[in-house]
Design a protein around this motif. Structure first.
Motif, PDB file in Angstrom:
ATOM      1  N   GLU A  67       0.844  -1.183   0.000  1.00 30.43           N
ATOM      2  CA  GLU A  67       0.000   0.000   0.000  1.00 30.43           C
ATOM      3  C   GLU A  67       0.883   1.239   0.000  1.00 30.43           C
ATOM      4  OE1 GLU A  67      -3.616  -0.943   2.883  1.00 30.43           O
ATOM      5  OE2 GLU A  67      -1.720  -1.732   3.613  1.00 30.43           O
ATOM      6  N   THR A  68       0.430   2.281  -0.667  1.00 29.95           N
ATOM      7  CA  THR A  68       1.157   3.544  -0.649  1.00 29.95           C
ATOM      8  C   THR A  68       0.919   4.247   0.681  1.00 29.95           C
ATOM      9  OG1 THR A  68      -0.693   4.815  -1.534  1.00 29.95           O
ATOM     10  CG2 THR A  68       0.825   3.795  -3.143  1.00 29.95           C
ATOM     11  N   ARG A  69       1.706   5.263   0.940  1.00 31.72           N
ATOM     12  CA  ARG A  69       1.518   6.053   2.156  1.00 31.72           C
ATOM     13  C   ARG A  69       0.126   6.689   2.145  1.00 31.72           C
ATOM     14  NH1 ARG A  69       4.024   7.953   6.450  1.00 31.72           N
ATOM     15  NH2 ARG A  69       3.575  10.036   7.205  1.00 31.72           N
ATOM     16  N   ASP A  70      -0.323   7.145   0.979  1.00 30.10           N
ATOM     17  CA  ASP A  70      -1.662   7.733   0.884  1.00 30.10           C
ATOM     18  C   ASP A  70      -2.742   6.708   1.221  1.00 30.10           C
ATOM     19  OD1 ASP A  70      -0.672  10.221   0.208  1.00 30.10           O
ATOM     20  OD2 ASP A  70      -0.936   9.934  -1.947  1.00 30.10           O
ATOM     21  N   ALA A  71      -2.574   5.478   0.745  1.00 31.47           N
ATOM     22  CA  ALA A  71      -3.547   4.425   1.045  1.00 31.47           C
ATOM     23  C   ALA A  71      -3.545   4.105   2.539  1.00 31.47           C
ATOM     24  CB  ALA A  71      -3.247   3.171   0.233  1.00 31.47           C
ATOM     25  N   LEU A  72      -2.362   4.107   3.149  1.00 36.84           N
ATOM     26  CA  LEU A  72      -2.269   3.852   4.586  1.00 36.84           C
ATOM     27  C   LEU A  72      -2.941   4.984   5.374  1.00 36.84           C
ATOM     28  CD1 LEU A  72       1.385   2.505   4.812  1.00 36.84           C
ATOM     29  CD2 LEU A  72      -0.723   1.183   5.098  1.00 36.84           C
ATOM     30  N   LEU A  73      -2.811   6.209   4.902  1.00 35.96           N
ATOM     31  CA  LEU A  73      -3.449   7.333   5.569  1.00 35.96           C
ATOM     32  C   LEU A  73      -4.974   7.245   5.464  1.00 35.96           C
ATOM     33  CD1 LEU A  73      -2.872   9.866   7.199  1.00 35.96           C
ATOM     34  CD2 LEU A  73      -2.735  11.132   5.059  1.00 35.96           C
ATOM     35  N   ILE A  74      -5.467   6.824   4.322  1.00 35.13           N
ATOM     36  CA  ILE A  74      -6.911   6.609   4.159  1.00 35.13           C
ATOM     37  C   ILE A  74      -7.388   5.512   5.110  1.00 35.13           C
ATOM     38  CG2 ILE A  74      -8.678   5.750   2.564  1.00 35.13           C
ATOM     39  CD1 ILE A  74      -7.071   7.237   0.331  1.00 35.13           C
ATOM     40  N   LYS A  75      -6.617   4.429   5.188  1.00 37.90           N
ATOM     41  CA  LYS A  75      -6.969   3.341   6.108  1.00 37.90           C
ATOM     42  C   LYS A  75      -6.978   3.841   7.548  1.00 37.90           C
ATOM     43  CE  LYS A  75      -4.683  -0.587   5.657  1.00 37.90           C
ATOM     44  NZ  LYS A  75      -3.794  -1.764   5.918  1.00 37.90           N
ATOM     45  N   TYR A  76      -5.994   4.656   7.912  1.00 36.04           N
ATOM     46  CA  TYR A  76      -5.934   5.243   9.253  1.00 36.04           C
ATOM     47  C   TYR A  76      -7.219   6.014   9.555  1.00 36.04           C
ATOM     48  CZ  TYR A  76      -5.014   9.052  12.513  1.00 36.04           C
ATOM     49  OH  TYR A  76      -5.122   9.976  13.524  1.00 36.04           O
ATOM     50  N   HIS A  77      -7.651   6.854   8.600  1.00 31.05           N
ATOM     51  CA  HIS A  77      -8.872   7.631   8.819  1.00 31.05           C
ATOM     52  C   HIS A  77     -10.110   6.734   8.928  1.00 31.05           C
ATOM     53  CE1 HIS A  77      -7.190  11.610   8.718  1.00 31.05           C
ATOM     54  NE2 HIS A  77      -6.529  11.328   7.613  1.00 31.05           N
ATOM     55  N   MET A  78     -10.147   5.662   8.180  1.00 24.93           N
ATOM     56  CA  MET A  78     -11.285   4.724   8.264  1.00 24.93           C
ATOM     57  C   MET A  78     -11.303   4.003   9.599  1.00 24.93           C
ATOM     58  SD  MET A  78     -11.364   3.359   4.300  1.00 24.93           S
ATOM     59  CE  MET A  78     -11.841   1.753   4.813  1.00 24.93           C
ATOM     60  N   ILE A  79     -10.129   3.666  10.122  1.00 19.74           N
ATOM     61  CA  ILE A  79     -10.045   2.956  11.411  1.00 19.74           C
ATOM     62  C   ILE A  79     -10.378   3.887  12.575  1.00 19.74           C
ATOM     63  CG2 ILE A  79      -8.446   1.849  13.032  1.00 19.74           C
ATOM     64  CD1 ILE A  79      -6.985   0.732  10.527  1.00 19.74           C
TER      65      ILE A  79
END
Length: 83
Positions: A67-79
């Motif tokens: 996952e890209t850093r952007d994808a990880l940041l999106i996942k962080y916001h979803m969690i």
């Protein structure tokens, strides 16, 4: 990319309490990281805390969950904001 704990793990329990997403649990024989919850600490810290505290460096990038850093940041916001 999510992280994984390889078979060098000695079950020292240093990583599990450090995970801000509660992605680390004790599996059948070693600690395991849930790739759905692992953000590599993006959104929480500058670098993965589990890797920082691991005394034997048994935590690696998980090639099955890139996952890209952007994808990880999106996942962080979803969690952290499930609504």
């Amino acid at each position: 990319m999510a992280l994984l704990i390889n078979d060098k793990c000695i079950n020292c329990d240093m990583c599990e309490p450090e995970c801000p997403n509660q992605a680390i649990t004790l599996g059948e024989s070693i600690f395991e990281i849930d790739p759905i919850l692992c953000t590599e600490c993006v959104g929480h810290y500058d670098k993965p805390t589990c890797k920082s505290v691991c005394p034997i460096t048994c935590i690696d990038p998980d090639p099955a969950h890139q996952e890209t850093r952007d994808a990880l940041l999106i996942k962080y916001h979803m969690i952290t904001n499930p609504h």
